[in-house]
Design a protein around this motif. Structure first.
Motif, PDB file in Angstrom:
ATOM      1  N   ASP A  67     -29.789 -37.548 -57.296  1.00  0.00           N
ATOM      2  CA  ASP A  67     -29.400 -38.083 -55.986  1.00  0.00           C
ATOM      3  C   ASP A  67     -27.918 -37.892 -55.673  1.00  0.00           C
ATOM      4  O   ASP A  67     -27.547 -37.616 -54.528  1.00  0.00           O
ATOM      5  CB  ASP A  67     -29.713 -39.580 -55.912  1.00  0.00           C
ATOM      6  N   TYR A  68     -27.076 -38.079 -56.678  1.00  0.00           N
ATOM      7  CA  TYR A  68     -25.630 -38.017 -56.427  1.00  0.00           C
ATOM      8  C   TYR A  68     -25.001 -36.731 -56.955  1.00  0.00           C
ATOM      9  O   TYR A  68     -23.986 -36.272 -56.417  1.00  0.00           O
ATOM     10  CB  TYR A  68     -24.928 -39.229 -57.053  1.00  0.00           C
ATOM     11  N   GLY A  69     -25.567 -36.207 -58.031  1.00  0.00           N
ATOM     12  CA  GLY A  69     -25.006 -34.995 -58.641  1.00  0.00           C
ATOM     13  C   GLY A  69     -25.541 -33.722 -58.021  1.00  0.00           C
ATOM     14  O   GLY A  69     -25.067 -32.630 -58.352  1.00  0.00           O
ATOM     15  N   PHE A  80     -22.437 -51.962 -57.233  1.00  0.00           N
ATOM     16  CA  PHE A  80     -21.686 -50.893 -56.561  1.00  0.00           C
ATOM     17  C   PHE A  80     -22.605 -49.708 -56.311  1.00  0.00           C
ATOM     18  O   PHE A  80     -23.207 -49.167 -57.240  1.00  0.00           O
ATOM     19  CB  PHE A  80     -20.492 -50.439 -57.408  1.00  0.00           C
ATOM     20  N   THR A  81     -22.704 -49.320 -55.060  1.00  0.00           N
ATOM     21  CA  THR A  81     -23.456 -48.116 -54.729  1.00  0.00           C
ATOM     22  C   THR A  81     -22.821 -47.417 -53.541  1.00  0.00           C
ATOM     23  O   THR A  81     -22.279 -48.080 -52.645  1.00  0.00           O
ATOM     24  CB  THR A  81     -24.941 -48.440 -54.411  1.00  0.00           C
ATOM     25  N   THR A  82     -22.857 -46.098 -53.547  1.00  0.00           N
ATOM     26  CA  THR A  82     -22.452 -45.352 -52.360  1.00  0.00           C
ATOM     27  C   THR A  82     -23.689 -44.829 -51.645  1.00  0.00           C
ATOM     28  O   THR A  82     -23.588 -44.116 -50.651  1.00  0.00           O
ATOM     29  CB  THR A  82     -21.527 -44.176 -52.726  1.00  0.00           C
ATOM     30  N   GLY A  83     -24.853 -45.177 -52.211  1.00  0.00           N
ATOM     31  CA  GLY A  83     -26.112 -44.736 -51.606  1.00  0.00           C
ATOM     32  C   GLY A  83     -26.924 -45.918 -51.138  1.00  0.00           C
ATOM     33  O   GLY A  83     -26.377 -46.898 -50.630  1.00  0.00           O
ATOM     34  N   MET A 109     -29.472 -50.091 -55.756  1.00  0.00           N
ATOM     35  CA  MET A 109     -29.069 -51.470 -56.040  1.00  0.00           C
ATOM     36  C   MET A 109     -27.758 -51.509 -56.807  1.00  0.00           C
ATOM     37  O   MET A 109     -27.216 -52.598 -57.059  1.00  0.00           O
ATOM     38  CB  MET A 109     -30.150 -52.173 -56.865  1.00  0.00           C
ATOM     39  N   GLY A 110     -27.268 -50.355 -57.195  1.00  0.00           N
ATOM     40  CA  GLY A 110     -26.005 -50.314 -57.923  1.00  0.00           C
ATOM     41  C   GLY A 110     -26.089 -50.864 -59.331  1.00  0.00           C
ATOM     42  O   GLY A 110     -25.102 -51.366 -59.877  1.00  0.00           O
ATOM     43  N   LEU A 111     -27.278 -50.747 -59.917  1.00  0.00           N
ATOM     44  CA  LEU A 111     -27.480 -51.287 -61.273  1.00  0.00           C
ATOM     45  C   LEU A 111     -27.714 -50.202 -62.313  1.00  0.00           C
ATOM     46  O   LEU A 111     -27.832 -50.497 -63.498  1.00  0.00           O
ATOM     47  CB  LEU A 111     -28.689 -52.247 -61.281  1.00  0.00           C
TER      48      LEU A 111
HETATM   49  N1  LIG Z   1     -23.991 -38.094 -61.311  1.00  0.00           N
HETATM   50  C1  LIG Z   1     -23.268 -38.702 -60.368  1.00  0.00           C
HETATM   51  N2  LIG Z   1     -22.468 -37.987 -59.532  1.00  0.00           N
HETATM   52  C2  LIG Z   1     -21.717 -38.600 -58.571  1.00  0.00           C
HETATM   53  N3  LIG Z   1     -21.717 -39.926 -58.369  1.00  0.00           N
HETATM   54  C3  LIG Z   1     -22.477 -40.695 -59.162  1.00  0.00           C
HETATM   55  C4  LIG Z   1     -23.287 -40.137 -60.196  1.00  0.00           C
HETATM   56  N4  LIG Z   1     -23.923 -41.155 -60.821  1.00  0.00           N
HETATM   57  C5  LIG Z   1     -23.517 -42.273 -60.212  1.00  0.00           C
HETATM   58  N5  LIG Z   1     -22.658 -42.021 -59.218  1.00  0.00           N
HETATM   59  C6  LIG Z   1     -21.975 -43.000 -58.354  1.00  0.00           C
HETATM   60  O1  LIG Z   1     -22.022 -44.270 -58.980  1.00  0.00           O
HETATM   61  C7  LIG Z   1     -22.657 -45.212 -58.108  1.00  0.00           C
HETATM   62  C8  LIG Z   1     -23.390 -46.249 -58.915  1.00  0.00           C
HETATM   63  O2  LIG Z   1     -24.517 -45.662 -59.562  1.00  0.00           O
HETATM   64  P1  LIG Z   1     -25.710 -46.615 -60.010  1.00  0.00           P
HETATM   65  O3  LIG Z   1     -25.133 -47.727 -60.822  1.00  0.00           O
HETATM   66  O4  LIG Z   1     -26.769 -45.796 -60.646  1.00  0.00           O
HETATM   67  O5  LIG Z   1     -26.212 -47.255 -58.650  1.00  0.00           O
HETATM   68  P2  LIG Z   1     -27.095 -46.628 -57.472  1.00  0.00           P
HETATM   69  O6  LIG Z   1     -27.817 -45.418 -58.026  1.00  0.00           O
HETATM   70  O7  LIG Z   1     -28.017 -47.726 -57.103  1.00  0.00           O
HETATM   71  O8  LIG Z   1     -26.130 -46.264 -56.388  1.00  0.00           O
HETATM   72  C9  LIG Z   1     -23.505 -44.369 -57.192  1.00  0.00           C
HETATM   73  O9  LIG Z   1     -23.779 -45.033 -55.992  1.00  0.00           O
HETATM   74  C10 LIG Z   1     -22.624 -43.147 -57.001  1.00  0.00           C
HETATM   75  O10 LIG Z   1     -21.609 -43.393 -56.059  1.00  0.00           O
END
Ligand SMILES: Nc1ncnc2c1ncn2[C@@H]1O[C@H](COP(=O)(O)OP(=O)(O)O)[C@@H](O)[C@H]1O
Ligand SMILES: [Mg+2]
Length: 134
Positions: free
Chosen positions: A54-56, A96-99, A102-104
């Motif tokens: 999702d983020y990478g 904390f989440t940027t998406g 739940m930020g867990l």
């Molecule tokens: N592989 C990644 N690449 C970029 N950002 C990431 C990555 N993994 C996590 N993050 C950042 O860290 C935040 C927290 O991740 P996480 O604790 O899994 O919560 P969530 O997936 O619910 O947002 C994400 O919202 C994102 O901003």
């Protein structure tokens, strides 16, 4: 089927996240982890695989059966060449989440593992290593 000692899986889709869970389960069994510890590492693996996707923007996991001082364990290394995490301490905080999550995930993965390390550089990508020992 013999359990492989090391295996790499690409993470490009939700199906791949399911495959990562299955691989973690197989190797956790192979390492002789208890049912509770299997569940911990599978849950952590699932969260990190999701983040990789999702983020990478996708990436891969390397899963290894490891042994040190007679103890067996499972180590999983997640890597992507995505945008990276600008503030790792913030990202590890529960909630904390940027998406839309739940930020867990990150904090949970850290709590569920015996070893946890994260390296990330904005613009270069992210590497998260977890291990669970018997
Ligand atoms: N592989 C990644 N690449 C970029 N950002 C990431 C990555 N993994 C996590 N993050 C950042 O860290 C935040 C927290 O991740 P996480 O604790 O899994 O919560 P969530 O997936 O619910 O947002 C994400 O919202 C994102 O901003
Ligand atoms: Mg997450």
């Amino acid at each position: 089927m013999t359990t492989p000692k090391i295996e790499r899986l690409d993470i490009r889709s939700s199906d791949d996240v399911v495959r990562v869970r299955q691989l973690a389960r197989t190797l956790a069994l192979g390492a002789g982890l208890s049912l509770v510890d299997q569940t911990k590492i599978i849950t952590a693996a699932s969260e990190l695989a999701r983040n990789t996707l999702d983020y990478g923007g996708g990436g891969f996991v390397v899963a290894e059966l490891v042994e040190a001082s007679g103890r067996r364990g499972l180590r999983l290394t997640f890597e992507d060449k995505g945008p990276g995490i600008p503030d790792i301490d913030a990202a590890l905080k529960d909630g904390f989440t940027t998406g839309k999550g739940m930020g867990l995930g990150l904090g949970g993965a850290r709590r569920l593992s015996n070893e946890f390390s994260i390296h990330s550089k904005p613009g270069e990508g992210t590497k998260v290593v977890i291990a669970r020992w018997k």
